[in-house]
Design an enzyme around this catalytic site. Structure first.
Site, PDB file in Angstrom:
ATOM      1  N   TRP A   1       0.842  -1.200   0.000  1.00 23.87           N
ATOM      2  CA  TRP A   1       0.000   0.000   0.000  1.00 23.87           C
ATOM      3  C   TRP A   1       0.864   1.230   0.000  1.00 23.87           C
ATOM      4  O   TRP A   1       2.045   1.187   0.332  1.00 23.87           O
ATOM      5  CB  TRP A   1      -1.045  -0.018   1.122  1.00 23.87           C
ATOM      6  CG  TRP A   1      -0.572  -0.298   2.537  1.00 23.87           C
ATOM      7  CD1 TRP A   1       0.687  -0.634   2.948  1.00 23.87           C
ATOM      8  CD2 TRP A   1      -1.365  -0.281   3.718  1.00 23.87           C
ATOM      9  NE1 TRP A   1       0.712  -0.827   4.298  1.00 23.87           N
ATOM     10  CE2 TRP A   1      -0.532  -0.615   4.812  1.00 23.87           C
ATOM     11  CE3 TRP A   1      -2.711  -0.019   3.964  1.00 23.87           C
ATOM     12  CZ2 TRP A   1      -0.998  -0.700   6.127  1.00 23.87           C
ATOM     13  CZ3 TRP A   1      -3.177  -0.101   5.286  1.00 23.87           C
ATOM     14  CH2 TRP A   1      -2.321  -0.434   6.343  1.00 23.87           C
ATOM     15  N   ASN A   2       0.217   2.355  -0.411  1.00 25.55           N
ATOM     16  CA  ASN A   2       0.951   3.604  -0.592  1.00 25.55           C
ATOM     17  C   ASN A   2       0.290   4.735   0.173  1.00 25.55           C
ATOM     18  O   ASN A   2      -0.902   4.665   0.491  1.00 25.55           O
ATOM     19  CB  ASN A   2       0.953   4.003  -2.071  1.00 25.55           C
ATOM     20  CG  ASN A   2       1.582   2.963  -2.963  1.00 25.55           C
ATOM     21  OD1 ASN A   2       2.698   2.530  -2.723  1.00 25.55           O
ATOM     22  ND2 ASN A   2       0.860   2.539  -3.993  1.00 25.55           N
TER      23      ASN A   2
ATOM     24  N   HIS B   1     -10.816  15.634 -12.069  1.00 19.66           N
ATOM     25  CA  HIS B   1     -11.349  15.987 -10.751  1.00 19.66           C
ATOM     26  C   HIS B   1     -12.647  16.743 -10.837  1.00 19.66           C
ATOM     27  O   HIS B   1     -13.044  17.232 -11.890  1.00 19.66           O
ATOM     28  CB  HIS B   1     -10.299  16.768  -9.951  1.00 19.66           C
ATOM     29  CG  HIS B   1     -10.139  18.195 -10.390  1.00 19.66           C
ATOM     30  ND1 HIS B   1      -9.229  18.584 -11.338  1.00 19.66           N
ATOM     31  CD2 HIS B   1     -10.764  19.329  -9.986  1.00 19.66           C
ATOM     32  CE1 HIS B   1      -9.312  19.891 -11.510  1.00 19.66           C
ATOM     33  NE2 HIS B   1     -10.250  20.364 -10.708  1.00 19.66           N
TER      34      HIS B   1
ATOM     35  N   ASP C   1     -15.196  19.723  -9.219  1.00 21.25           N
ATOM     36  CA  ASP C   1     -15.247  21.016  -8.520  1.00 21.25           C
ATOM     37  C   ASP C   1     -16.605  21.125  -7.827  1.00 21.25           C
ATOM     38  O   ASP C   1     -17.653  21.096  -8.491  1.00 21.25           O
ATOM     39  CB  ASP C   1     -15.162  22.194  -9.501  1.00 21.25           C
ATOM     40  CG  ASP C   1     -13.819  22.336 -10.202  1.00 21.25           C
ATOM     41  OD1 ASP C   1     -12.837  21.701  -9.793  1.00 21.25           O
ATOM     42  OD2 ASP C   1     -13.783  23.122 -11.174  1.00 21.25           O
TER      43      ASP C   1
ATOM     44  N   HIS D   1     -15.933  25.449  -3.785  1.00 23.01           N
ATOM     45  CA  HIS D   1     -14.605  25.780  -4.334  1.00 23.01           C
ATOM     46  C   HIS D   1     -14.484  27.277  -4.611  1.00 23.01           C
ATOM     47  O   HIS D   1     -13.409  27.844  -4.494  1.00 23.01           O
ATOM     48  CB  HIS D   1     -14.395  24.981  -5.616  1.00 23.01           C
ATOM     49  CG  HIS D   1     -13.113  25.243  -6.330  1.00 23.01           C
ATOM     50  ND1 HIS D   1     -11.902  25.362  -5.698  1.00 23.01           N
ATOM     51  CD2 HIS D   1     -12.851  25.416  -7.653  1.00 23.01           C
ATOM     52  CE1 HIS D   1     -10.946  25.571  -6.590  1.00 23.01           C
ATOM     53  NE2 HIS D   1     -11.493  25.628  -7.775  1.00 23.01           N
TER      54      HIS D   1
ATOM     55  N   HIS E   1     -16.109  29.400 -13.303  1.00 20.84           N
ATOM     56  CA  HIS E   1     -16.135  29.015 -11.892  1.00 20.84           C
ATOM     57  C   HIS E   1     -17.110  29.902 -11.118  1.00 20.84           C
ATOM     58  O   HIS E   1     -17.949  29.411 -10.353  1.00 20.84           O
ATOM     59  CB  HIS E   1     -14.741  29.146 -11.263  1.00 20.84           C
ATOM     60  CG  HIS E   1     -13.812  28.006 -11.541  1.00 20.84           C
ATOM     61  ND1 HIS E   1     -13.162  27.855 -12.751  1.00 20.84           N
ATOM     62  CD2 HIS E   1     -13.416  26.964 -10.778  1.00 20.84           C
ATOM     63  CE1 HIS E   1     -12.401  26.773 -12.698  1.00 20.84           C
ATOM     64  NE2 HIS E   1     -12.540  26.208 -11.524  1.00 20.84           N
TER      65      HIS E   1
ATOM     66  N   HIS F   1      -7.739  19.367  -6.415  1.00 24.53           N
ATOM     67  CA  HIS F   1      -8.009  19.640  -7.836  1.00 24.53           C
ATOM     68  C   HIS F   1      -6.834  19.158  -8.689  1.00 24.53           C
ATOM     69  O   HIS F   1      -6.102  19.946  -9.286  1.00 24.53           O
ATOM     70  CB  HIS F   1      -8.291  21.135  -8.034  1.00 24.53           C
ATOM     71  CG  HIS F   1      -9.482  21.594  -7.242  1.00 24.53           C
ATOM     72  ND1 HIS F   1     -10.686  21.924  -7.820  1.00 24.53           N
ATOM     73  CD2 HIS F   1      -9.668  21.703  -5.903  1.00 24.53           C
ATOM     74  CE1 HIS F   1     -11.554  22.243  -6.868  1.00 24.53           C
ATOM     75  NE2 HIS F   1     -10.954  22.120  -5.684  1.00 24.53           N
TER      76      HIS F   1
HETATM   77  C1  23J Z   1      -8.161  27.802  -8.561  1.00 23.67           C
HETATM   78  C2  23J Z   1      -8.103  29.011  -9.231  1.00 23.67           C
HETATM   79  C3  23J Z   1      -8.378  29.057 -10.565  1.00 23.67           C
HETATM   80  C4  23J Z   1      -8.746  27.912 -11.227  1.00 23.67           C
HETATM   81  C5  23J Z   1      -8.830  26.692 -10.570  1.00 23.67           C
HETATM   82  C6  23J Z   1      -8.526  26.653  -9.243  1.00 23.67           C
HETATM   83  C7  23J Z   1      -9.243  25.467 -11.287  1.00 23.67           C
HETATM   84  O1  23J Z   1      -9.274  25.390 -12.470  1.00 23.67           O
HETATM   85  C8  23J Z   1      -9.738  24.289 -10.560  1.00 23.67           C
HETATM   86  O2  23J Z   1      -9.097  23.255 -10.520  1.00 23.67           O
HETATM   87  O3  23J Z   1     -10.843  24.385 -10.045  1.00 23.67           O
HETATM   88  S1  23J Z   1      -9.120  28.000 -12.922  1.00 23.67           S
HETATM   89 MN    MN Z   2     -10.956  22.254  -9.919  1.00 25.59          MN
END
Ligand code: 23J
Ligand code: MN
Length: 273
Positions: free
Chosen positions: A62-63, A74, A76, A80, A209, A70
C-alpha cells in the site's frame, strides 16, 4: 433483481451498453494548473510506499498519496468558489448523490479549437447544438469536447506561453445560460480547469467558476475520451470522494454509452423483415 436493473446488466454483458472511462491516469506526472505567482499553487501528486511485501508489511502492498483536491481528472464542488461558499450542500460530503448521475450533452468544438486554442463557447454555439440535438435537459452534464486531451505532454496540455496559459473554455454568458436557463448539473472539460487558460484576466476572473459554482453547479476537469460519446444518449456518473468540507476531489468519471449497432446486425435484421 428488478427487471430494469437486470436489463441494464444484460445490456452491459451483451454490449448493447458500454462503459467509457473519461478519466486520466493519476500519478506524479499528472499535470496541475499553474496560477499567477502571487497565489499559492497546487502540489502535484506524490506517492510513497508504506509497505510492499517487506519488513514494513510482509503480506501487503500500500501507498501514501498526497495531492491537491483539484488534481488530474477531478470534481469542482460549489464551495470551491467564493460565489458558492454559502450555498446549502456545497461540499463533497454534502452533495446529494442523485446529482452525481445525469445525461451527457457533448458539444464538439474540436475543429474550432484546432484553429484557436483560446476558443470560448458562446451562447450561439449552444443554440446551434440544440437546434440539431434538442434542448439541453435540466440535470445534464454539458461536456465540452475540444480534443485537448490528445495533447499528451504536460507542456502541450498546459500550453503556457509568455502571457500565461492558453486553452479553451466558456464565455461568461454561456455559463450563465447553462446554469440559470438550462439548470444543468455542471460542465465538464478536457482541459486542466473549467475556465479558459486566459480566464484569470477576464471580468470577473474565472467567470465559469464564478457563475457555475455561484449557481450551485459542479465542474469536471481533465476529462478524456469524450470522442467516444454520442452528442446525446450517454449517462455520466461522477462521484467525488466524500471529503469532509472538501472543495473538490479526484475521481473516476464513467459514462454509460449505447453501443451503435453493428452494420452487419442491422442488415441481418432488415433482411429478416
Ligand atoms: C483555482 C483558481 C483558478 C482555477 C482553478 C482553481 C481550477 O481550475 C480548478 O481546478 O478548479 S481556474
Ligand atoms: Mn478544480
Amino acid at each position: 433483481m428488478p427487471a430494469l436493473l437486470a436489463e441494464l446488466i444484460d445490456a452491459l454483458d451483451t454490449g448493447r451498453l458500454r462503459i467509457v472511462d473519461l478519466t486520466q491516469p493519476l500519478g506524479p506526472d499528472t499535470p496541475v494548473i499553474g496560477l499567477p505567482t502571487q497565489f499559492a499553487s497546487s502540489p502535484g501528486m506524490s506517492i510513497e510506499v508504506i509497505s510492499r511485501y517487506d519488513q514494513n508489511g510482509p503480506a501487503w502492498y500500500w501507498n501514501t498519496i498526497r495531492l491537491g483536491e483539484h488534481t488530474g481528472t477531478h470534481f469542482d464542488a460549489p464551495v470551491h468558489w467564493i460565489t458558492g461558499k454559502d450555498l446549502p450542500d456545497n461540499t463533497c460530503e454534502t452533495i446529494p448523490v442523485r446529482r452525481l448521475v445525469g445525461p451527457a450533452c457533448v458539444i464538439d468544438v474540436t475543429v474550432e479549437v484546432a484553429k484557436n486554442p483560446d476558443f470560448l463557447l458562446m451562447p450561439e454555439h449552444v443554440a446551434a447544438w440544440e437546434k440539431q440535438h434538442g434542448t439541453i435537459p435540466r440535470g445534464a452534464w454539458v461536456l465540452l469536447r475540444t480534443g485537448w486531451s490528445k495533447r499528451n505532454s504536460a507542456r502541450e496540455f498546459l500550453n503556457v506561453l509568455g502571457d500565461g496559459p492558453h486553452s479553451p473554455g466558456f464565455h461568461k454568458s454561456t455559463s450563465e445560460l447553462l446554469a440559470r436557463e438550462r439548470d444543468v448539473t455542471g460542465v465538464g472539460v478536457e482541459t486542466v480547469g473549467t475556465d479558459a487558460g486566459q480566464a484569470g484576466r477576464f471580468d470577473p476572473p474565472f467567470p465559469n467558476h464564478a457563475t457555475m459554482h455561484g449557481a450551485g453547479k459542479f465542474g469536471l476537469a481533465s476529462l478524456r475520451n469524450l470522442d467516444e460519446l454520442p452528442p446525446t444518449g450517454a449517462v455520466v456518473i461522477a462521484a467525488p470522494l466524500k471529503i469532509v468540507n472538501g472543495s473538490g476531489s479526484p475521481l473516476r468519471v464513467l459514462a454509460i454509452v449505447p453501443e451503435r449497432r453493428k452494420a452487419r446486425a442491422r442488415a441481418a435484421d432488415d433482411a429478416g423483415g
